[in-house]
Design an enzyme around this catalytic site. Structure first.
Site, PDB file in Angstrom:
ATOM      1  N   PHE A 130       0.811  -1.221   0.000  1.00  5.02           N
ATOM      2  CA  PHE A 130       0.000   0.000   0.000  1.00  5.02           C
ATOM      3  C   PHE A 130       0.850   1.280   0.000  1.00  5.02           C
ATOM      4  O   PHE A 130       0.311   2.386   0.048  1.00  5.02           O
ATOM      5  CB  PHE A 130      -1.020  -0.016   1.144  1.00  5.02           C
ATOM      6  CG  PHE A 130      -2.255  -0.840   0.840  1.00  5.02           C
ATOM      7  CD1 PHE A 130      -2.450  -1.427  -0.412  1.00  5.02           C
ATOM      8  CD2 PHE A 130      -3.244  -1.037   1.800  1.00  5.02           C
ATOM      9  CE1 PHE A 130      -3.586  -2.182  -0.705  1.00  5.02           C
ATOM     10  CE2 PHE A 130      -4.390  -1.781   1.523  1.00  5.02           C
ATOM     11  CZ  PHE A 130      -4.558  -2.352   0.277  1.00  5.02           C
ATOM     12  N   ASP A 162      -0.473  -9.616  -4.517  1.00  6.79           N
ATOM     13  CA  ASP A 162       0.786  -8.880  -4.667  1.00  6.79           C
ATOM     14  C   ASP A 162       0.495  -7.505  -5.286  1.00  6.79           C
ATOM     15  O   ASP A 162       1.224  -7.045  -6.179  1.00  6.79           O
ATOM     16  CB  ASP A 162       1.803  -9.657  -5.515  1.00  6.79           C
ATOM     17  CG  ASP A 162       3.200  -9.044  -5.452  1.00  6.79           C
ATOM     18  OD1 ASP A 162       3.415  -8.106  -4.672  1.00  6.79           O
ATOM     19  OD2 ASP A 162       4.081  -9.514  -6.209  1.00  6.79           O
TER      20      ASP A 162
HETATM   21  C1  NCD Z   1       6.836  -5.263  -5.741  1.00  4.32           C
HETATM   22  C2  NCD Z   1       6.618  -3.762  -5.524  1.00  4.32           C
HETATM   23  O1  NCD Z   1       6.500  -3.004  -6.490  1.00  4.32           O
HETATM   24  O2  NCD Z   1       6.534  -3.383  -4.347  1.00  4.32           O
HETATM   25  N1  NCD Z   1       7.012  -5.528  -7.138  1.00  4.32           N
HETATM   26  C3  NCD Z   1       6.791  -6.696  -7.772  1.00  4.32           C
HETATM   27  O3  NCD Z   1       7.154  -6.800  -8.936  1.00  4.32           O
HETATM   28  N2  NCD Z   1       6.181  -7.714  -7.183  1.00  4.32           N
HETATM   29  C4  NCD Z   1       8.045  -5.670  -4.967  1.00  4.32           C
HETATM   30  C5  NCD Z   1       8.066  -7.108  -4.629  1.00  4.32           C
HETATM   31  O4  NCD Z   1       7.505  -7.481  -3.589  1.00  4.32           O
HETATM   32  O5  NCD Z   1       8.647  -7.906  -5.363  1.00  4.32           O
HETATM   33 ZN    ZN Z   2       5.116  -8.351  -3.260  1.00  4.59          ZN
END
Ligand code: NCD
Ligand code: ZN
Length: 427
Positions: free
Chosen positions: A58, A295
């Site tokens: 977030f 994610d």
């Molecule tokens: C995540 C981010 O932008 O915070 N990016 C991603 O590609 N998943 C960082 C992470 O947790 O790998």
């Molecule tokens: Zn992540």
């Protein structure tokens, strides 16, 4: 009884027509008929548990132009998610007592949904896990570089697992091996290059490292966003204290069908081949995967609209995850029971939360959905600050009503509660 909701309930693995009685924010009774101060009949619509997203970014504090706790949690609520767990790659990173406390305090005033905060385990704070543990809802370990991430050297893994076994706090792992990523580093012009620079061998190495270091211990470990066919094989016969998550983007995209120049789909671990994607689907359908996690990693359109090599990795997804997969349930790509296990029941179990199933005693975190009302996702209707979605045009079934701890948050596409309704859980 404060409230009863009548309709088709998903309860104990099947559908039944009945009433859900709510008292003091909890599910108090489930019966054919119930009397309460307020009664809502949802007709032919389904009454389901709200989702739990154990993996969101977030961006608060540090990157308010990408997201903050109020916009991120608003997006979560509109997507039927009643509880989110926030990752530590913020600014400052969540690695100390004060940074955890400040984040919890700030989220408490801004979040619409319930939330937990993960602390990062780094080479610097590895000795302070026991001190940080009572303050946070779990820990994150990056074994490989990613956006704003602090990587932990693998020689510290055993100590981290030992401590988490004592505290029983979940340790979440970004499983890409740093030396492997370094060996493959090169200029990236498109998604195929990104995949070449982060091959599945890096995921495999990191997973073997995790399994080896966990031997003889039983810490609760969660492997985030499994992305490869090889990864599925490494984890197929893992011990029961290790759980595994997959993201909507790894299940729905592959480099064989995407426009490879598109920076939107640049994410870590990378979107891989259709072969990998099929292996992940099969693993999710056959209960080798425990959790569906978004994610949610918002970056602005402007940040993504640069040369491929310079674009940040990450895609948003907290608002679209549950609706996308309800539409896939309707298309019979997976059974509703499997989806509810992935999105609600297993995340609640892993985090020890009284949520995730429609059972007496649990928090009344409930969504109501009309399975006949499929809409196509557009960025305009979403609430993340980033203003775009990789799932533009995808069919989705959004909830018509959302309740958290018995309070109605969403009705008629309106948020009825104030920011700050959400409380900190899992500490
Ligand atoms: C995540 C981010 O932008 O915070 N990016 C991603 O590609 N998943 C960082 C992470 O947790 O790998
Ligand atoms: Zn992540």
């Amino acid at each position: 009884m404060d409230l009863s909701i009548e309709g088709t309930l998903f309860h104990k693995g099947g559908f039944e027509h009945g009433c859900l009685g709510i008292k003091d924010g909890k599910i108090h009774a489930i019966k054919k008929t119930l009397k309460a101060e307020q009664h809502i009949d949802v007709g032919h619509q389904l009454i389901l548990p709200a989702g739990i997203d154990l993996h969101v970014h977030f961006r608060d504090p540090g990157f308010p132009h990408k997201e903050d706790f109020s916009t991120g949690s608003l997006a979560a609520a509109f997507g039927g998610i009643s509880c989110v767990m926030d990752m530590p790659n913020t600014q400052p990173p969540t690695t100390s007592i004060s940074s955890i406390q400040e984040k919890v305090h700030s989220a408490q005033t801004r979040s619409y949904v319930d939330f937990g905060i993960y602390a990062a385990i780094t080479n610097q704070n590895i000795g302070r896990i026991a001190t940080l543990s009572p303050l946070c809802s779990g820990f994150k370990i990056y074994l490989g570089s990613s956006t704003q991430a602090t990587v932990l050297s693998p020689q510290h893994l055993r100590a981290a697992f030992f401590e988490s076994q004592r505290s029983q706090k979940l340790i979440l792992i970004h499983a890409e091996d740093e030396p492997c990523l370094k060996r493959h580093h090169a200029v990236e012009r498109n998604l195929v290059d990104h995949l070449r620079c982060r091959p599945s061998a890096c995921e495999e190495t990191a997973l073997h490292d995790v399994l080896r270091n966990a031997q003889g211990l039983s810490p609760p470990i969660h492997i985030c966003h499994l992305s490869s066919c090889e990864g599925v094989e490494v984890l197929r016969h893992r011990p029961s204290h290790i759980s595994v998550g997959v993201t909507p983007h790894h299940l729905l995209f592959d480099v064989n069908t995407l426009t490879v120049e598109h920076t939107w789909y640049k994410v870590n671990p990378p979107i891989r081949s259709s072969f990998d994607r099929e292996a992940l689907w099969s693993a999710a359908q056959h209960h080798i995967i425990d959790v569906l996690e978004s994610d949610h990693a918002p970056h602005t359109r402007e940040e993504k609209q640069v040369e491929f090599d310079h674009a940040p990795s990450g895609v948003p997804g907290v608002e679209t995850m549950y609706p996308l997969f309800l539409a896939l349930v309707k298309k019979e790509r997976l059974p509703l029971g499997t989806l509810l296990s992935l999105l609600c029941e297993r995340p609640a179990q892993l985090l020890h939360l009284p949520k995730g199933t429609l059972e007496v005693g649990n928090d009344a975190d409930i969504i109501v959905v009309d399975m006949n009302h499929t809409e196509n996702i557009t960025a305009e209707r979403l609430h993340s600050k980033c203003g775009w979605t990789p799932f533009e045009g995808y069919p989705a079934i959004f909830p018509s009503l959302v309740f958290i701890r018995g309070e109605k948050l969403i009705q008629d596409h309106q948020m009825l509660m104030k920011p700050g309704y959400g409380t900190c859980v899992g500490v």
